[in-house]
Design a protein around this motif. Structure first.
Motif, PDB file in Angstrom:
ATOM      1  N   ALA A   1      23.061  37.011  55.489  1.00 45.51           N
ATOM      2  CA  ALA A   1      24.397  37.047  56.106  1.00 45.51           C
ATOM      3  C   ALA A   1      24.463  36.055  57.270  1.00 45.51           C
ATOM      4  CB  ALA A   1      24.708  38.469  56.585  1.00 45.51           C
ATOM      5  N   ALA A   2      23.413  36.027  58.096  1.00 43.05           N
ATOM      6  CA  ALA A   2      23.398  35.106  59.243  1.00 43.05           C
ATOM      7  C   ALA A   2      23.482  33.663  58.771  1.00 43.05           C
ATOM      8  CB  ALA A   2      22.133  35.333  60.067  1.00 43.05           C
ATOM      9  N   ARG A   3      22.792  33.357  57.659  1.00 41.62           N
ATOM     10  CA  ARG A   3      22.771  31.980  57.128  1.00 41.62           C
ATOM     11  C   ARG A   3      24.160  31.597  56.602  1.00 41.62           C
ATOM     12  NH1 ARG A   3      22.226  29.272  52.683  1.00 41.62           N
ATOM     13  NH2 ARG A   3      22.330  31.125  51.360  1.00 41.62           N
ATOM     14  N   ALA A   4      24.888  32.569  56.060  1.00 43.88           N
ATOM     15  CA  ALA A   4      26.206  32.264  55.462  1.00 43.88           C
ATOM     16  C   ALA A   4      27.308  32.171  56.511  1.00 43.88           C
ATOM     17  CB  ALA A   4      26.555  33.334  54.431  1.00 43.88           C
ATOM     18  N   LEU A   5      26.990  32.585  57.757  1.00 45.10           N
ATOM     19  CA  LEU A   5      27.996  32.515  58.835  1.00 45.10           C
ATOM     20  C   LEU A   5      27.898  31.183  59.566  1.00 45.10           C
ATOM     21  CD1 LEU A   5      27.751  36.088  60.426  1.00 45.10           C
ATOM     22  CD2 LEU A   5      29.819  35.061  59.429  1.00 45.10           C
ATOM     23  N   ARG A   6      29.051  30.688  60.019  1.00 41.74           N
ATOM     24  CA  ARG A   6      29.055  29.474  60.843  1.00 41.74           C
ATOM     25  C   ARG A   6      28.544  29.828  62.241  1.00 41.74           C
ATOM     26  NH1 ARG A   6      32.512  30.433  64.760  1.00 41.74           N
ATOM     27  NH2 ARG A   6      34.602  31.297  64.382  1.00 41.74           N
ATOM     28  N   PRO A   7      28.157  28.821  63.046  1.00 44.76           N
ATOM     29  CA  PRO A   7      27.761  29.100  64.431  1.00 44.76           C
ATOM     30  C   PRO A   7      28.892  29.822  65.168  1.00 44.76           C
ATOM     31  CG  PRO A   7      27.219  26.852  63.859  1.00 44.76           C
ATOM     32  CD  PRO A   7      28.041  27.395  62.716  1.00 44.76           C
ATOM     33  N   GLY A   8      28.588  30.948  65.802  1.00 46.49           N
ATOM     34  CA  GLY A   8      29.624  31.725  66.486  1.00 46.49           C
ATOM     35  C   GLY A   8      30.428  32.581  65.526  1.00 46.49           C
ATOM     36  N   GLY A   9      29.941  32.667  64.274  1.00 47.37           N
ATOM     37  CA  GLY A   9      30.592  33.552  63.297  1.00 47.37           C
ATOM     38  C   GLY A   9      30.221  35.008  63.570  1.00 47.37           C
ATOM     39  N   VAL A  10      31.004  35.927  63.009  1.00 51.01           N
ATOM     40  CA  VAL A  10      30.771  37.348  63.316  1.00 51.01           C
ATOM     41  C   VAL A  10      30.518  38.169  62.069  1.00 51.01           C
ATOM     42  CG1 VAL A  10      32.094  37.275  65.461  1.00 51.01           C
ATOM     43  CG2 VAL A  10      33.252  37.842  63.324  1.00 51.01           C
ATOM     44  N   LEU A  11      29.635  39.187  62.249  1.00 50.51           N
ATOM     45  CA  LEU A  11      29.316  40.149  61.192  1.00 50.51           C
ATOM     46  C   LEU A  11      29.698  41.521  61.717  1.00 50.51           C
ATOM     47  CD1 LEU A  11      27.650  40.962  58.532  1.00 50.51           C
ATOM     48  CD2 LEU A  11      25.731  41.273  60.088  1.00 50.51           C
ATOM     49  N   CYS A  12      30.373  42.324  60.892  1.00 50.06           N
ATOM     50  CA  CYS A  12      30.715  43.699  61.289  1.00 50.06           C
ATOM     51  C   CYS A  12      30.320  44.625  60.151  1.00 50.06           C
ATOM     52  CB  CYS A  12      32.213  43.808  61.581  1.00 50.06           C
ATOM     53  SG  CYS A  12      32.711  45.444  62.154  1.00 50.06           S
ATOM     54  N   ASN A  13      29.386  45.552  60.447  1.00 54.60           N
ATOM     55  CA  ASN A  13      28.899  46.503  59.437  1.00 54.60           C
ATOM     56  C   ASN A  13      29.330  47.909  59.777  1.00 54.60           C
ATOM     57  OD1 ASN A  13      26.442  44.809  58.208  1.00 54.60           O
ATOM     58  ND2 ASN A  13      26.363  44.673  60.427  1.00 54.60           N
ATOM     59  N   MET A  14      29.527  48.729  58.766  1.00 49.73           N
ATOM     60  CA  MET A  14      29.634  50.167  58.978  1.00 49.73           C
ATOM     61  C   MET A  14      28.271  50.631  59.483  1.00 49.73           C
ATOM     62  SD  MET A  14      28.766  53.413  57.754  1.00 49.73           S
ATOM     63  CE  MET A  14      28.208  53.253  56.091  1.00 49.73           C
ATOM     64  N   ALA A  15      28.247  51.383  60.578  1.00 54.17           N
ATOM     65  CA  ALA A  15      26.949  51.729  61.189  1.00 54.17           C
ATOM     66  C   ALA A  15      26.864  53.201  61.584  1.00 54.17           C
ATOM     67  CB  ALA A  15      26.685  50.835  62.384  1.00 54.17           C
ATOM     68  N   GLU A  16      27.286  54.076  60.663  1.00 59.57           N
ATOM     69  CA  GLU A  16      27.015  55.508  60.770  1.00 59.57           C
ATOM     70  C   GLU A  16      27.465  56.174  62.056  1.00 59.57           C
ATOM     71  OE1 GLU A  16      26.530  56.635  58.068  1.00 59.57           O
ATOM     72  OE2 GLU A  16      25.380  55.277  56.823  1.00 59.57           O
ATOM     73  N   SER A  17      26.930  57.391  62.254  1.00 61.97           N
ATOM     74  CA  SER A  17      27.430  58.249  63.335  1.00 61.97           C
ATOM     75  C   SER A  17      26.455  58.319  64.507  1.00 61.97           C
ATOM     76  CB  SER A  17      27.636  59.678  62.786  1.00 61.97           C
ATOM     77  OG  SER A  17      27.727  60.608  63.850  1.00 61.97           O
ATOM     78  N   MET A  18      26.957  58.123  65.713  1.00 66.63           N
ATOM     79  CA  MET A  18      26.098  58.179  66.907  1.00 66.63           C
ATOM     80  C   MET A  18      25.554  59.581  67.123  1.00 66.63           C
ATOM     81  SD  MET A  18      28.743  58.295  70.091  1.00 66.63           S
ATOM     82  CE  MET A  18      29.712  56.872  69.704  1.00 66.63           C
ATOM     83  N   TRP A  19      26.216  60.591  66.581  1.00 68.09           N
ATOM     84  CA  TRP A  19      25.748  61.982  66.752  1.00 68.09           C
ATOM     85  C   TRP A  19      24.604  62.281  65.790  1.00 68.09           C
ATOM     86  CZ3 TRP A  19      26.953  64.338  70.968  1.00 68.09           C
ATOM     87  CH2 TRP A  19      28.200  64.130  71.571  1.00 68.09           C
ATOM     88  N   LEU A  20      24.554  61.569  64.654  1.00 70.14           N
ATOM     89  CA  LEU A  20      23.618  61.963  63.588  1.00 70.14           C
ATOM     90  C   LEU A  20      22.543  60.927  63.277  1.00 70.14           C
ATOM     91  CD1 LEU A  20      26.382  63.193  61.117  1.00 70.14           C
ATOM     92  CD2 LEU A  20      24.868  64.662  62.462  1.00 70.14           C
ATOM     93  N   HIS A  21      22.781  59.659  63.589  1.00 62.45           N
ATOM     94  CA  HIS A  21      21.914  58.618  63.026  1.00 62.45           C
ATOM     95  C   HIS A  21      21.403  57.603  64.036  1.00 62.45           C
ATOM     96  CE1 HIS A  21      24.774  59.753  59.638  1.00 62.45           C
ATOM     97  NE2 HIS A  21      23.617  60.340  59.369  1.00 62.45           N
TER      98      HIS A  21
END
Ligand code: JA2
Length: 292
Positions: A179-199
């Protein structure tokens, strides 16, 4: 008409259960990858469930879909090329389409049944597939990204299910590297990242990988989704080395978004105050994960 109640127990949230009253089961089948269930609930509209985990309901999907898209896209100047990993229900596409600067939207969804089921039962999400900028690839995103040109995308949005099935590989280092390689410099990645209460362990693992892979910034943001056990879901938002990205102060004002409406539906959740507030974290989380 007697309605029955479905209970969602899952190892992802041991010791607790979430339940919804079912008016009518509309679809239930096993795809090549997972069990797909759609039912009409009593109070949340139609509900999409994959392998026993609620993915979205008509009532509260706006929180997840709008935040996972506008947190990254409103943080960079005029995004043009965007990749969606997962997102087969079309809701993320619907939100990306609000950005008039976007010229190309690639989406790589592994399970065609999710797309077909969404088009049939969730037209207000599947409308995202109607945008002429959308190019659909049905397949494995790791494979897709391995073949993607270097620096092609301004933004990559990973709208995945939980890493206990087909999405397992989307939280592992090789995926983040591609993913980092496919992004341009200063490009952004946003992932679903679960629950702060559980994970928090899983969140910490993802942050550790992202801190190595993304030399820009790494942030955790979160939103309220009542039909997700623990009531919240988080996002891991990273930028590659390059023009600095200030995630906490959105540069694409909300007015631009409203103006770009293609399908006449106004934003129901996202606004610039919710954008900034999403990055405010409770003390226990700041202690448990090393975000700075
Ligand atoms: N593809 C849409 C996001 C799916 C997230 C589903 C989800 N919601 C959760 C709540 C608590 C624990 C695990 C969870 N997994």
């Amino acid at each position: 008409k007697a309605s029955k109640r479905v209970y969602f127990n899952n190892p992802m949230w041991p010791g607790e259960a979430h339940s919804l009253v079912v008016e009518e089961v509309l679809f239930k089948a096993k795809s090549e990858y997972q069990e797909v269930l759609v039912f009409e609930s009593l109070t949340y509209g139609k509900v999409l469930v994959l392998d026993g985990i609620v993915q979205l309901t008509e009532k509260d999907e706006c929180s997840y879909q709008e935040m996972i898209v506008h947190l990254p896209l409103c943080s960079i100047p005029s995004p043009k090329t965007v990749l969606v990993v997962g997102g087969g229900d079309g809701g993320v596409l619907r939100e990306i389409a609000r950005h008039s600067s976007v010229e190309q939207i690639d989406i790589c969804e592994i399970d065609k049944m999710v797309i077909d089921v969404s088009k049939k039962f969730f037209p207000e999400l599947a409308i995202g597939f109607e945008d002429p900028r959308v190019h659909l690839y049905v397949g494995d995103a790791v494979e897709f990204l391995r073949n993607a040109p270097e620096g092609k995308y301004d933004a990559i949005i990973v709208d995945s299910s939980d890493p206990v099935g087909p999405a397992q590989e989307l939280v592992e280092k090789p995926f983040f590297d591609t993913a980092a390689r496919a992004l341009r410099p200063g490009g952004v990645l946003c992932n679903m990242a679960e629950s702060m209460w559980l994970h928090t362990h899983l969140i910490q693992d993802m942050i550790s990988i992202c801190r190595e892979t993304f030399k820009g910034s790494v942030h955790y943001a979160w939103t309220s989704v009542p039909t997700y056990p623990s009531g919240v879901i988080g996002f891991l938002i990273c930028s590659t080395e390059g023009p600095p990205v200030d995630f906490l102060n959105p540069i694409n004002p909300i007015e631009k978004l409203e103006g770009a409406l293609k399908h006449k539906r106004e934003l129901r959740f996202y606004n610039s105050e919710m954008h900034s507030a999403a990055f405010a974290l409770p003390s226990f989380l700041k202690r448990e994960v090393n975000l700075l």
